[in-house]
Design a protein around this motif. Structure first.
Motif, PDB file in Angstrom:
ATOM      1  N   ARG A 101       0.833  -1.201   0.000  1.00 20.55           N
ATOM      2  CA  ARG A 101       0.000   0.000   0.000  1.00 20.55           C
ATOM      3  C   ARG A 101       0.866   1.249   0.000  1.00 20.55           C
ATOM      4  N   ARG A 102       1.507   1.493  -1.124  1.00 19.21           N
ATOM      5  CA  ARG A 102       2.486   2.566  -1.231  1.00 19.21           C
ATOM      6  C   ARG A 102       1.894   3.879  -1.729  1.00 19.21           C
ATOM      7  N   GLY A 103       1.013   3.815  -2.684  1.00 21.81           N
ATOM      8  CA  GLY A 103       0.491   5.037  -3.287  1.00 21.81           C
ATOM      9  C   GLY A 103       0.740   5.079  -4.779  1.00 21.81           C
ATOM     10  N   ILE A 104       1.859   4.527  -5.201  1.00 24.87           N
ATOM     11  CA  ILE A 104       2.157   4.393  -6.630  1.00 24.87           C
ATOM     12  C   ILE A 104       2.032   2.908  -6.952  1.00 24.87           C
ATOM     13  N   LYS A 105       1.149   2.574  -7.879  1.00 19.74           N
ATOM     14  CA  LYS A 105       0.850   1.174  -8.184  1.00 19.74           C
ATOM     15  C   LYS A 105       2.103   0.376  -8.526  1.00 19.74           C
ATOM     16  N   GLU A 106       3.013   0.968  -9.286  1.00 26.01           N
ATOM     17  CA  GLU A 106       4.248   0.268  -9.653  1.00 26.01           C
ATOM     18  C   GLU A 106       5.043  -0.126  -8.415  1.00 26.01           C
ATOM     19  N   MET A 107       5.117   0.775  -7.440  1.00 21.47           N
ATOM     20  CA  MET A 107       5.864   0.461  -6.216  1.00 21.47           C
ATOM     21  C   MET A 107       5.124  -0.576  -5.382  1.00 21.47           C
ATOM     22  N   ASP A 108       3.789  -0.542  -5.395  1.00 25.85           N
ATOM     23  CA  ASP A 108       3.006  -1.581  -4.710  1.00 25.85           C
ATOM     24  C   ASP A 108       3.411  -2.956  -5.239  1.00 25.85           C
ATOM     25  N   ASP A 124       7.846   7.525  -2.397  1.00 24.62           N
ATOM     26  CA  ASP A 124       7.632   6.604  -3.517  1.00 24.62           C
ATOM     27  C   ASP A 124       8.306   7.051  -4.808  1.00 24.62           C
ATOM     28  N   GLN A 125       8.249   8.344  -5.110  1.00 24.66           N
ATOM     29  CA  GLN A 125       8.881   8.827  -6.338  1.00 24.66           C
ATOM     30  C   GLN A 125      10.387   8.563  -6.308  1.00 24.66           C
ATOM     31  N   ASP A 126      11.004   8.772  -5.138  1.00 26.79           N
ATOM     32  CA  ASP A 126      12.434   8.486  -5.000  1.00 26.79           C
ATOM     33  C   ASP A 126      12.707   6.991  -5.150  1.00 26.79           C
ATOM     34  N   LEU A 127      11.915   6.184  -4.457  1.00 24.87           N
ATOM     35  CA  LEU A 127      12.091   4.727  -4.541  1.00 24.87           C
ATOM     36  C   LEU A 127      11.990   4.234  -5.980  1.00 24.87           C
ATOM     37  N   TYR A 128      11.000   4.732  -6.693  1.00 25.41           N
ATOM     38  CA  TYR A 128      10.809   4.298  -8.082  1.00 25.41           C
ATOM     39  C   TYR A 128      12.035   4.660  -8.927  1.00 25.41           C
ATOM     40  N   GLN A 129      12.549   5.857  -8.761  1.00 25.40           N
ATOM     41  CA  GLN A 129      13.736   6.267  -9.522  1.00 25.40           C
ATOM     42  C   GLN A 129      14.952   5.425  -9.145  1.00 25.40           C
ATOM     43  N   TRP A 130      15.082   5.077  -7.874  1.00 27.31           N
ATOM     44  CA  TRP A 130      16.211   4.233  -7.447  1.00 27.31           C
ATOM     45  C   TRP A 130      16.099   2.841  -8.046  1.00 27.31           C
ATOM     46  N   VAL A 131      14.910   2.229  -7.936  1.00 25.43           N
ATOM     47  CA  VAL A 131      14.709   0.855  -8.390  1.00 25.43           C
ATOM     48  C   VAL A 131      14.851   0.737  -9.906  1.00 25.43           C
ATOM     49  N   THR A 132      14.416   1.759 -10.629  1.00 25.23           N
ATOM     50  CA  THR A 132      14.506   1.715 -12.092  1.00 25.23           C
ATOM     51  C   THR A 132      15.850   2.206 -12.617  1.00 25.23           C
ATOM     52  N   GLY A 133      16.734   2.617 -11.716  1.00 22.81           N
ATOM     53  CA  GLY A 133      18.077   3.021 -12.115  1.00 22.81           C
ATOM     54  C   GLY A 133      18.186   4.432 -12.652  1.00 22.81           C
ATOM     55  N   THR A 168      23.589   5.587  -0.062  1.00 20.45           N
ATOM     56  CA  THR A 168      24.499   4.473   0.208  1.00 20.45           C
ATOM     57  C   THR A 168      23.888   3.411   1.104  1.00 20.45           C
ATOM     58  N   GLN A 169      23.168   3.832   2.153  1.00 23.28           N
ATOM     59  CA  GLN A 169      22.626   2.842   3.099  1.00 23.28           C
ATOM     60  C   GLN A 169      21.587   1.925   2.454  1.00 23.28           C
ATOM     61  N   PHE A 170      21.039   2.318   1.303  1.00 21.59           N
ATOM     62  CA  PHE A 170      20.035   1.508   0.622  1.00 21.59           C
ATOM     63  C   PHE A 170      20.538   0.862  -0.667  1.00 21.59           C
ATOM     64  N   SER A 171      21.780   1.106  -1.061  1.00 18.27           N
ATOM     65  CA  SER A 171      22.225   0.683  -2.393  1.00 18.27           C
ATOM     66  C   SER A 171      22.142  -0.831  -2.603  1.00 18.27           C
ATOM     67  N   ASP A 172      22.580  -1.640  -1.647  1.00 19.74           N
ATOM     68  CA  ASP A 172      22.512  -3.092  -1.812  1.00 19.74           C
ATOM     69  C   ASP A 172      21.067  -3.578  -1.873  1.00 19.74           C
ATOM     70  N   LEU A 173      20.240  -3.057  -0.982  1.00 24.25           N
ATOM     71  CA  LEU A 173      18.838  -3.453  -0.936  1.00 24.25           C
ATOM     72  C   LEU A 173      18.110  -3.056  -2.219  1.00 24.25           C
ATOM     73  N   VAL A 174      18.335  -1.843  -2.687  1.00 23.48           N
ATOM     74  CA  VAL A 174      17.687  -1.384  -3.923  1.00 23.48           C
ATOM     75  C   VAL A 174      18.132  -2.243  -5.101  1.00 23.48           C
ATOM     76  N   SER A 175      19.395  -2.642  -5.110  1.00 24.11           N
ATOM     77  CA  SER A 175      19.889  -3.523  -6.171  1.00 24.11           C
ATOM     78  C   SER A 175      19.152  -4.866  -6.141  1.00 24.11           C
ATOM     79  N   GLU A 176      18.943  -5.427  -4.954  1.00 22.38           N
ATOM     80  CA  GLU A 176      18.194  -6.683  -4.821  1.00 22.38           C
ATOM     81  C   GLU A 176      16.746  -6.505  -5.293  1.00 22.38           C
ATOM     82  N   ILE A 177      16.129  -5.405  -4.887  1.00 21.39           N
ATOM     83  CA  ILE A 177      14.743  -5.139  -5.271  1.00 21.39           C
ATOM     84  C   ILE A 177      14.648  -4.985  -6.787  1.00 21.39           C
ATOM     85  N   ALA A 178      15.602  -4.292  -7.379  1.00 19.04           N
ATOM     86  CA  ALA A 178      15.607  -4.094  -8.835  1.00 19.04           C
ATOM     87  C   ALA A 178      15.721  -5.430  -9.560  1.00 19.04           C
ATOM     88  N   GLN A 179      16.516  -6.355  -9.023  1.00 19.75           N
ATOM     89  CA  GLN A 179      16.652  -7.690  -9.637  1.00 19.75           C
ATOM     90  C   GLN A 179      15.329  -8.442  -9.553  1.00 19.75           C
TER      91      GLN A 179
END
Length: 85
Positions: free
Chosen positions: A18-25, A55-64, A70-81
């Motif tokens: 329940r994020r707010g942006i369907k893609e992030m959901d 959410d807008q930041d998360l989406y940009q991080w996950v989509t590259g 830095t504290q999220f870089s490994d996790l975001v990489s896993e999520i992107a995979q």
């Protein structure tokens, strides 16, 4: 009193869906379902912190489009995979 692990994971799975942006959901719900149960406490702490990000930041991080903090870089990489599968 600390939140029990099973309650914490359940809460984070709900926040992932329940994020707010369907893609992030979709992206975070899929990642949470596959990974949260097997994460250690530190991993859960990082994921919980990530859930507080915009959410807008998360989406940009996950989509590259933008590098994550830095504290999220490994996790975001896993999520992107997960997202690319």
């Amino acid at each position: 009193m600390a939140e029990p692990r099973n309650v914490r994971i359940k809460r984070m799975k709900m926040r992932s869906m329940r994020r707010g942006i369907k893609e992030m959901d979709l992206i975070l719900a899929a990642y949470a379902d596959r990974n949260l149960d097997s994460m250690d406490a530190t991993g859960l702490d990082v994921y919980d912190a990530l859930l507080h990000e915009n959410d807008q930041d998360l989406y940009q991080w996950v989509t590259g489009q933008v590098l994550p903090p830095t504290q999220f870089s490994d996790l975001v990489s896993e999520i992107a995979q997960t997202f690319q599968k």
